[in-house]
Design an enzyme around this catalytic site. Structure first.
Site, mmCIF file in Angstrom:
data_model
loop_
_atom_site.group_PDB
_atom_site.id
_atom_site.type_symbol
_atom_site.label_atom_id
_atom_site.label_comp_id
_atom_site.label_asym_id
_atom_site.label_seq_id
_atom_site.Cartn_x
_atom_site.Cartn_y
_atom_site.Cartn_z
ATOM 1 C CB SER A 1 -0.654 0.164 1.422
ATOM 2 O OG SER A 1 -1.561 1.278 1.445
ATOM 3 C CE1 TYR B 1 -4.098 -2.637 5.627
ATOM 4 C CE2 TYR B 1 -3.814 -0.255 5.754
ATOM 5 C CZ TYR B 1 -3.893 -1.488 4.935
ATOM 6 O OH TYR B 1 -3.724 -1.382 3.341
ATOM 7 C CE LYS C 1 -1.558 -4.490 3.343
ATOM 8 N NZ LYS C 1 -1.889 -5.751 2.803
ATOM 9 C CG ASN D 1 -11.635 2.424 2.494
ATOM 10 O OD1 ASN D 1 -11.932 1.335 2.531
ATOM 11 N ND2 ASN D 1 -10.668 3.152 2.628
ATOM 12 N N GLY E 1 -5.336 11.215 11.694
ATOM 13 C CA GLY E 1 -4.474 10.192 10.996
ATOM 14 C C GLY E 1 -4.473 10.381 9.477
HETATM 15 C C1 UD1 Z 1 -7.425 4.435 3.741
HETATM 16 C C2 UD1 Z 1 -6.487 4.292 4.994
HETATM 17 C C3 UD1 Z 1 -5.240 3.540 4.529
HETATM 18 C C4 UD1 Z 1 -5.577 2.312 3.569
HETATM 19 C C5 UD1 Z 1 -6.568 2.607 2.407
HETATM 20 C C6 UD1 Z 1 -7.058 1.283 2.047
HETATM 21 C C7 UD1 Z 1 -7.046 5.805 6.671
HETATM 22 C C8 UD1 Z 1 -6.613 6.950 7.463
HETATM 23 N N1 UD1 Z 1 -6.524 5.439 5.708
HETATM 24 O O1 UD1 Z 1 -6.855 5.353 2.953
HETATM 25 O O2 UD1 Z 1 -4.321 3.099 5.321
HETATM 26 O O3 UD1 Z 1 -4.350 1.985 2.948
HETATM 27 O O4 UD1 Z 1 -7.673 3.264 3.142
HETATM 28 O O5 UD1 Z 1 -8.126 1.439 1.064
HETATM 29 O O6 UD1 Z 1 -8.038 5.023 6.873
HETATM 30 N N2 UD1 Z 1 -13.436 10.552 3.198
HETATM 31 C C9 UD1 Z 1 -14.322 11.628 3.480
HETATM 32 N N3 UD1 Z 1 -15.409 10.965 3.796
HETATM 33 C C10 UD1 Z 1 -15.735 9.570 4.246
HETATM 34 C C11 UD1 Z 1 -14.486 8.805 4.015
HETATM 35 C C12 UD1 Z 1 -13.423 9.307 3.445
HETATM 36 O O7 UD1 Z 1 -14.187 12.771 3.329
HETATM 37 O O8 UD1 Z 1 -16.726 9.212 4.642
HETATM 38 C C13 UD1 Z 1 -11.953 11.080 2.633
HETATM 39 C C14 UD1 Z 1 -10.729 10.937 3.619
HETATM 40 O O9 UD1 Z 1 -10.674 11.763 4.524
HETATM 41 C C15 UD1 Z 1 -9.579 10.838 2.447
HETATM 42 C C16 UD1 Z 1 -10.195 10.338 1.129
HETATM 43 O O10 UD1 Z 1 -11.730 10.495 1.343
HETATM 44 O O11 UD1 Z 1 -9.196 12.219 2.276
HETATM 45 C C17 UD1 Z 1 -10.140 8.866 0.929
HETATM 46 O O12 UD1 Z 1 -10.472 8.252 2.173
HETATM 47 P P1 UD1 Z 1 -10.191 6.551 2.359
HETATM 48 O O13 UD1 Z 1 -11.205 6.086 1.186
HETATM 49 O O14 UD1 Z 1 -10.536 6.178 3.636
HETATM 50 O O15 UD1 Z 1 -8.573 6.070 1.827
HETATM 51 P P2 UD1 Z 1 -7.719 6.814 2.703
HETATM 52 O O16 UD1 Z 1 -8.011 7.334 3.705
HETATM 53 O O17 UD1 Z 1 -6.839 7.553 1.343
#
Ligand code: UD1
Length: 336
Positions: free
Chosen positions: A125, A150, A154, A199, A297
């Site tokens: 990742s 997690y 990795k 996500n 985070g």
């Molecule tokens: C997340 C994990 C990362 C992991 C990856 C796997 C965290 C902090 N990081 O990455 O370690 O490898 O998933 O798929 O959890 N967002 C919103 N509203 C939501 C959900 C997300 O605004 O309800 C935003 C988040 O703040 C981020 C972006 O969308 O800026 C993507 O979020 P997400 O899909 O959770 O991925 P990562 O945070 O990049």
């Protein structure tokens, strides 16, 4: 014909990779403990490819079973996806994450040695880079301290595999995924989040479907053009195809070192608001969203430099963000 073992082959990325392997004529055997997947995925794969892969439902922590499996099957290569992947849960249950993600990897590597099996593709990742100092992120960017257990699994898994390649005949490629999204264009397989999605995209599609009342956008005060965080969202089918390219590189002995690392992304960064608008355009759905505070985070921005993977694996993305969002939506509509 020799078989390719796909661990976690009923999961989100695993199942799409099984489809691409079968489309390329590989014979596939799946080991999956169904901890975060459903047996129906096997039928979805069969509906797409016309072929049911061999399936063994057991847990990779069962060392003896893993050993027996490698001794009694002729495996031509391993693609190792099976792992726990919820960041928040890993903070609450670190030992479970270290035991599961590292223990199963060690059992696989031991099994490969017992069965004289080679090579392995590892599901890594971009989380290993943390908030990179320079964007886009190249493979030689320094690895940062992991933000979560997690993420640390990795990083540690990459090190365990790297050490093993130095002490054995095993050759490896770690693919560092950026943000995998979407679903198969047939809507036969896709992401199946357990409970409330963490996500972004599953939350977006569930909100549009009326399952969730509102999407929270985590922060609009990041130093990015529109203030929301930026990620590199890659269609899961493109990502699956990168595994085939990596596998062929190792099977054809085209690798330059015993272990190689490649970023797998599109090279393009999209902000949360850009994703929301792309979703609305691609699906003609209006999304109810609200800006809230940052999520603990989270990093500001991450997107891949894809020059190395494009050149060395001869692979590049073919599908757009809109394609991925449309496919994710069609998949959502099929869920009950
Ligand atoms: C997340 C994990 C990362 C992991 C990856 C796997 C965290 C902090 N990081 O990455 O370690 O490898 O998933 O798929 O959890 N967002 C919103 N509203 C939501 C959900 C997300 O605004 O309800 C935003 C988040 O703040 C981020 C972006 O969308 O800026 C993507 O979020 P997400 O899909 O959770 O991925 P990562 O945070 O990049």
């Amino acid at each position: 014909m020799k078989k390719i073992l796909v661990t976690g082959g009923l999961g989100f990325i695993g199942s799409h990779t099984v489809v691409e392997l079968q489309n390329e004529g590989f014979e596939v055997v799946i080991i999956d403990n169904l901890s975060n997947s459903k047996i129906e995925v096997l039928q979805g794969i069969t509906n797409i490819t016309g072929k049911k892969p061999e399936f063994h439902p057991f847990d990779l922590l069962e060392k003896d079973k893993v050993q027996d499996f490698f001794k009694s099957n002729e495996i031509a290569g391993v693609i190792h996806f099976a792992a726990s992947k919820a960041v928040g849960e890993s903070v609450e249950k670190p030992l479970m994450y270290y035991e599961n993600n590292l223990g199963s990897l060690i059992n696989i590597l031991n099994g490969m040695q017992a069965g004289n099996c080679n090579p392995i593709i590892f599901s890594s990742s971009c989380t290993v880079y943390g908030q990179a100092d320079v964007l886009p992120i190249t493979e030689d960017a320094p690895l940062k301290l992991a933000e979560s257990p997690y993420g640390n699994t990795k990083k540690m898994s990459e090190e365990i595999i790297n050490d093993t390649t130095k002490a054995s005949n095993i050759q490896a490629i770690a693919l560092r995924y950026f943000n995998p999204i979407g679903a198969h264009p047939t809507a036969e397989i896709g992401e199946l989040p357990l409970g409330v999605p963490n996500n972004l995209i599953p939350f977006v599609t569930q909100t549009a479907a009326g399952i969730r009342p509102q999407l929270s956008v985590f922060g609009d005060d990041y130093p990015t053009p529109d203030g929301t965080a930026v990620r590199d969202y890659i269609h899961v089918v493109d990502l699956a195809k990168a595994h085939i390219a990596a596998l062929k590189r190792l099977l054809h002995n085209e690798n330059k070192t015993a272990m190689e690392f490649f970023n797998v992304g599109t090279g393009m960064g999209s902000s949360v608001l850009e994703v929301i608008h792309a979703f609305e355009n691609a699906t003609q759905q209006k999304l109810n969203y609200k800006i809230v505070g940052r999520r603990a985070g989270d990093i500001t921005a991450a997107y891949a430099d894809t020059a190395l993977v494009n050149k060395e694996l001869g692979w590049k993305t073919e599908l757009s963000l809109e394609d991925a969002l449309r496919d994710a939506w069609h998949w959502q509509l099929k869920q009950k």
